[in-house]
Design an enzyme around this catalytic site. Structure first.
Site, PDB file in Angstrom:
ATOM      1  N   TYR A  99      -8.357  -4.297   6.021  1.00 16.94           N
ATOM      2  CA  TYR A  99      -8.655  -2.857   6.016  1.00 16.94           C
ATOM      3  C   TYR A  99      -9.669  -2.506   4.924  1.00 16.94           C
ATOM      4  O   TYR A  99      -9.921  -3.320   4.061  1.00 16.94           O
ATOM      5  CB  TYR A  99      -7.370  -2.048   5.834  1.00 16.94           C
ATOM      6  CG  TYR A  99      -6.487  -2.488   4.705  1.00 16.94           C
ATOM      7  CD1 TYR A  99      -6.698  -2.046   3.394  1.00 16.94           C
ATOM      8  CD2 TYR A  99      -5.412  -3.381   4.927  1.00 16.94           C
ATOM      9  CE1 TYR A  99      -5.874  -2.443   2.345  1.00 16.94           C
ATOM     10  CE2 TYR A  99      -4.581  -3.779   3.877  1.00 16.94           C
ATOM     11  CZ  TYR A  99      -4.826  -3.310   2.605  1.00 16.94           C
ATOM     12  OH  TYR A  99      -4.005  -3.700   1.567  1.00 16.94           O
ATOM     13  N   GLU A 124      -4.598  -8.859   9.030  1.00 16.71           N
ATOM     14  CA  GLU A 124      -4.456  -7.428   8.775  1.00 16.71           C
ATOM     15  C   GLU A 124      -5.440  -7.084   7.665  1.00 16.71           C
ATOM     16  O   GLU A 124      -5.146  -7.279   6.489  1.00 16.71           O
ATOM     17  CB  GLU A 124      -3.030  -7.115   8.325  1.00 16.71           C
ATOM     18  CG  GLU A 124      -2.773  -5.636   8.185  1.00 16.71           C
ATOM     19  CD  GLU A 124      -1.702  -5.160   9.149  1.00 16.71           C
ATOM     20  OE1 GLU A 124      -1.991  -5.048  10.362  1.00 16.71           O
ATOM     21  OE2 GLU A 124      -0.598  -4.914   8.675  1.00 16.71           O
ATOM     22  N   TYR A 135       0.432   1.879   4.615  1.00 14.61           N
ATOM     23  CA  TYR A 135       0.600   0.993   3.451  1.00 14.61           C
ATOM     24  C   TYR A 135       1.564  -0.123   3.829  1.00 14.61           C
ATOM     25  O   TYR A 135       2.691   0.148   4.268  1.00 14.61           O
ATOM     26  CB  TYR A 135       1.114   1.788   2.237  1.00 14.61           C
ATOM     27  CG  TYR A 135       0.087   2.804   1.799  1.00 14.61           C
ATOM     28  CD1 TYR A 135      -0.950   2.434   0.957  1.00 14.61           C
ATOM     29  CD2 TYR A 135       0.110   4.101   2.312  1.00 14.61           C
ATOM     30  CE1 TYR A 135      -1.953   3.338   0.610  1.00 14.61           C
ATOM     31  CE2 TYR A 135      -0.882   5.015   1.977  1.00 14.61           C
ATOM     32  CZ  TYR A 135      -1.910   4.625   1.128  1.00 14.61           C
ATOM     33  OH  TYR A 135      -2.902   5.517   0.800  1.00 14.61           O
ATOM     34  N   SER A 136       1.144  -1.364   3.637  1.00 19.03           N
ATOM     35  CA  SER A 136       2.001  -2.514   3.953  1.00 19.03           C
ATOM     36  C   SER A 136       3.241  -2.472   3.084  1.00 19.03           C
ATOM     37  O   SER A 136       3.134  -2.217   1.879  1.00 19.03           O
ATOM     38  CB  SER A 136       1.286  -3.825   3.647  1.00 19.03           C
ATOM     39  OG  SER A 136       0.082  -3.913   4.338  1.00 19.03           O
ATOM     40  N   CYS A 188      -4.492 -11.047   4.773  1.00 19.00           N
ATOM     41  CA  CYS A 188      -4.329  -9.619   4.538  1.00 19.00           C
ATOM     42  C   CYS A 188      -5.141  -9.160   3.336  1.00 19.00           C
ATOM     43  O   CYS A 188      -5.127  -9.792   2.284  1.00 19.00           O
ATOM     44  CB  CYS A 188      -2.861  -9.261   4.334  1.00 19.00           C
ATOM     45  SG  CYS A 188      -2.587  -7.473   4.292  1.00 19.00           S
TER      46      CYS A 188
HETATM   47  P1  FAD Z   1      -9.322   8.705   1.622  1.00 15.56           P
HETATM   48  O1  FAD Z   1      -9.345  10.072   1.056  1.00 15.56           O
HETATM   49  O2  FAD Z   1      -8.810   8.524   2.997  1.00 15.56           O
HETATM   50  O3  FAD Z   1     -10.756   8.046   1.513  1.00 15.56           O
HETATM   51  C1  FAD Z   1     -10.984   6.826   2.221  1.00 15.56           C
HETATM   52  C2  FAD Z   1     -12.269   6.200   1.764  1.00 15.56           C
HETATM   53  O4  FAD Z   1     -13.372   7.032   2.034  1.00 15.56           O
HETATM   54  C3  FAD Z   1     -12.275   5.903   0.299  1.00 15.56           C
HETATM   55  O5  FAD Z   1     -12.710   4.566   0.100  1.00 15.56           O
HETATM   56  C4  FAD Z   1     -13.223   6.885  -0.292  1.00 15.56           C
HETATM   57  O6  FAD Z   1     -13.907   6.291  -1.349  1.00 15.56           O
HETATM   58  C5  FAD Z   1     -14.136   7.230   0.877  1.00 15.56           C
HETATM   59  N1  FAD Z   1     -14.540   8.664   0.832  1.00 15.56           N
HETATM   60  C6  FAD Z   1     -14.078   9.662   1.597  1.00 15.56           C
HETATM   61  N2  FAD Z   1     -14.698  10.832   1.286  1.00 15.56           N
HETATM   62  C7  FAD Z   1     -15.533  10.543   0.290  1.00 15.56           C
HETATM   63  C8  FAD Z   1     -16.460  11.313  -0.463  1.00 15.56           C
HETATM   64  N3  FAD Z   1     -16.638  12.624  -0.258  1.00 15.56           N
HETATM   65  N4  FAD Z   1     -17.167  10.690  -1.425  1.00 15.56           N
HETATM   66  C9  FAD Z   1     -17.017   9.375  -1.646  1.00 15.56           C
HETATM   67  N5  FAD Z   1     -16.159   8.587  -0.966  1.00 15.56           N
HETATM   68  C10 FAD Z   1     -15.451   9.165  -0.006  1.00 15.56           C
HETATM   69  N6  FAD Z   1      -3.944   0.474   0.795  1.00 15.56           N
HETATM   70  C11 FAD Z   1      -3.251   0.095  -0.311  1.00 15.56           C
HETATM   71  O7  FAD Z   1      -3.567   0.529  -1.433  1.00 15.56           O
HETATM   72  N7  FAD Z   1      -2.156  -0.764  -0.190  1.00 15.56           N
HETATM   73  C12 FAD Z   1      -1.747  -1.268   0.993  1.00 15.56           C
HETATM   74  O8  FAD Z   1      -0.792  -2.048   1.047  1.00 15.56           O
HETATM   75  C13 FAD Z   1      -2.464  -0.869   2.167  1.00 15.56           C
HETATM   76  N8  FAD Z   1      -2.087  -1.328   3.383  1.00 15.56           N
HETATM   77  C14 FAD Z   1      -2.790  -0.966   4.482  1.00 15.56           C
HETATM   78  C15 FAD Z   1      -2.388  -1.480   5.733  1.00 15.56           C
HETATM   79  C16 FAD Z   1      -3.112  -1.144   6.865  1.00 15.56           C
HETATM   80  C17 FAD Z   1      -2.672  -1.718   8.199  1.00 15.56           C
HETATM   81  C18 FAD Z   1      -4.222  -0.277   6.763  1.00 15.56           C
HETATM   82  C19 FAD Z   1      -5.028   0.098   7.983  1.00 15.56           C
HETATM   83  C20 FAD Z   1      -4.622   0.239   5.550  1.00 15.56           C
HETATM   84  C21 FAD Z   1      -3.898  -0.098   4.394  1.00 15.56           C
HETATM   85  N9  FAD Z   1      -4.265   0.426   3.145  1.00 15.56           N
HETATM   86  C22 FAD Z   1      -3.572   0.031   2.032  1.00 15.56           C
HETATM   87  C23 FAD Z   1      -5.356   1.411   2.980  1.00 15.56           C
HETATM   88  C24 FAD Z   1      -4.758   2.843   2.993  1.00 15.56           C
HETATM   89  O9  FAD Z   1      -4.234   3.127   4.288  1.00 15.56           O
HETATM   90  C25 FAD Z   1      -5.777   3.933   2.672  1.00 15.56           C
HETATM   91  O10 FAD Z   1      -6.894   3.791   3.502  1.00 15.56           O
HETATM   92  C26 FAD Z   1      -6.245   3.942   1.220  1.00 15.56           C
HETATM   93  O11 FAD Z   1      -5.146   4.141   0.333  1.00 15.56           O
HETATM   94  C27 FAD Z   1      -7.240   5.077   0.976  1.00 15.56           C
HETATM   95  O12 FAD Z   1      -6.649   6.286   1.356  1.00 15.56           O
HETATM   96  P2  FAD Z   1      -6.927   7.629   0.542  1.00 15.56           P
HETATM   97  O13 FAD Z   1      -6.276   8.748   1.284  1.00 15.56           O
HETATM   98  O14 FAD Z   1      -6.578   7.478  -0.901  1.00 15.56           O
HETATM   99  O15 FAD Z   1      -8.503   7.738   0.625  1.00 15.56           O
END
Ligand code: FAD
Length: 259
Positions: free
Chosen positions: A259, A257, A37-38, A217
């Site tokens: 994602y 950046e 998360y940024s 971003c």
């Molecule tokens: P996860 O559980 O990891 O799921 C990821 C994705 O897969 C989702 O879109 C979900 O819909 C899909 N998915 C997985 N399994 C299923 C399933 N069974 N059915 C349907 N869909 C599925 N996020 C922010 O909110 N703020 C930030 O500032 C931010 N900064 C970032 C910076 C960088 C450099 C990077 C790489 C990412 C950043 N992210 C940010 C994204 C963050 O890291 C996560 O990827 C995001 O919050 C989703 O994680 P999660 O664990 O909630 O979802």
């Protein structure tokens, strides 16, 4: 806002904090992967209400999507929901911070900036601007444009803060596009990259300067639209589009950046 007081965790704007969600992945039965998360804050500018504490602010979108296995069910993203459900006093395991490249340069105000954000991609720019404010504010010699793309007006994060900065600094320009409610002259949806063309008389000369930096971003794919707009900006003015794009995206002045 996470309290870092008593830890040796430090960060700079542009970096991302790794959050380790508790528990195990249902399929692999292994510990969950870290999510990034940024950071949306600057250690030089304490958050209101946390004046004497070291904190980090994250800006997290709660992920809820149709479940892949059963469209009638919702899938809740593991880490984003963990963070959004935190209560005061809960503990969070952090890693990192990650990232060195997406950062403000040392002599920050020797440069101009064109910042493009979509959604939570606004986080690092809020951190940049907090850092600039803490460094004495944006001087007359540096121009900063912040283009923020959202779908609807309820997604415009930190709007009041950016408006206050725009009122304070005549060389800070803050513009928002709402893709579902705003249109281009040809009737198409207005996305973040279109604002570059709306303000062509200011953005083209700025892009032509070697000390103008571009930061992007947010949503993956937004960089393609921005590249197209840079080219169009040039060709509309009778300048070679490929040359301007190549200049504007040189690695020492272009940072992405997505994602
Ligand atoms: P996860 O559980 O990891 O799921 C990821 C994705 O897969 C989702 O879109 C979900 O819909 C899909 N998915 C997985 N399994 C299923 C399933 N069974 N059915 C349907 N869909 C599925 N996020 C922010 O909110 N703020 C930030 O500032 C931010 N900064 C970032 C910076 C960088 C450099 C990077 C790489 C990412 C950043 N992210 C940010 C994204 C963050 O890291 C996560 O990827 C995001 O919050 C989703 O994680 P999660 O664990 O909630 O979802």
């Amino acid at each position: 806002i996470l309290d870092l007081e008593g830890t040796n965790y430090t960060y700079t704007p542009g970096q991302s904090a790794g959050v380790v969600p508790p528990g195990v992945d249902e399929t692999s039965q292994k510990a969950h992967n870290v999510r990034l998360y940024s950071v949306a804050s600057s250690l030089l500018a304490p958050e209101p209400g946390y004046e004497n504490r070291k904190t980090v602010m994250l800006c997290v979108k709660r992920v809820k999507d149709k479940h892949w296995d059963d469209a009638s069910k919702l899938y809740s993203g593991v880490c984003s929901n963990f963070i959004c459900d935190l209560k005061p006093g809960d503990s969070v395991q952090l890693t990192g911070p990650a990232g060195k490249h997406f950062a403000l340069p040392e002599n920050t105000f020797d440069y101009n900036y064109i910042l493009f954000a979509t959604g939570t991609g606004i986080a690092p720019f809020r951190a940049f601007l907090r850092e600039m404010e803490a460094a004495g504010g944006i001087p007359d010699r540096a121009k900063v444009w912040l283009f923020f793309g959202v779908r609807f007006d309820n997604e415009i994060l930190y709007d009041a803060e950016f408006k206050a900065l725009a009122a304070k600094y005549p060389n800070f320009f803050y513009r928002v596009s709402q893709s579902r409610t705003m249109q281009n002259p040809d009737g198409s949806r207005k996305y973040v990259q279109h604002m570059l063309l709306d303000y062509a008389t200011e953005t083209l000369p700025l892009l032509q300067l070697p000390n103008t930096r571009i930061y992007i971003c947010g949503l993956k794919g937004m960089e393609t639209g921005i590249a197209d707009s840079i080219k169009k900006l040039a060709t509309d003015a009778g300048v070679d589009g490929d040359t301007l794009l190549a200049q504007a995206t040189q690695k020492e002045r272009y940072f992405e950046e997505v994602y």
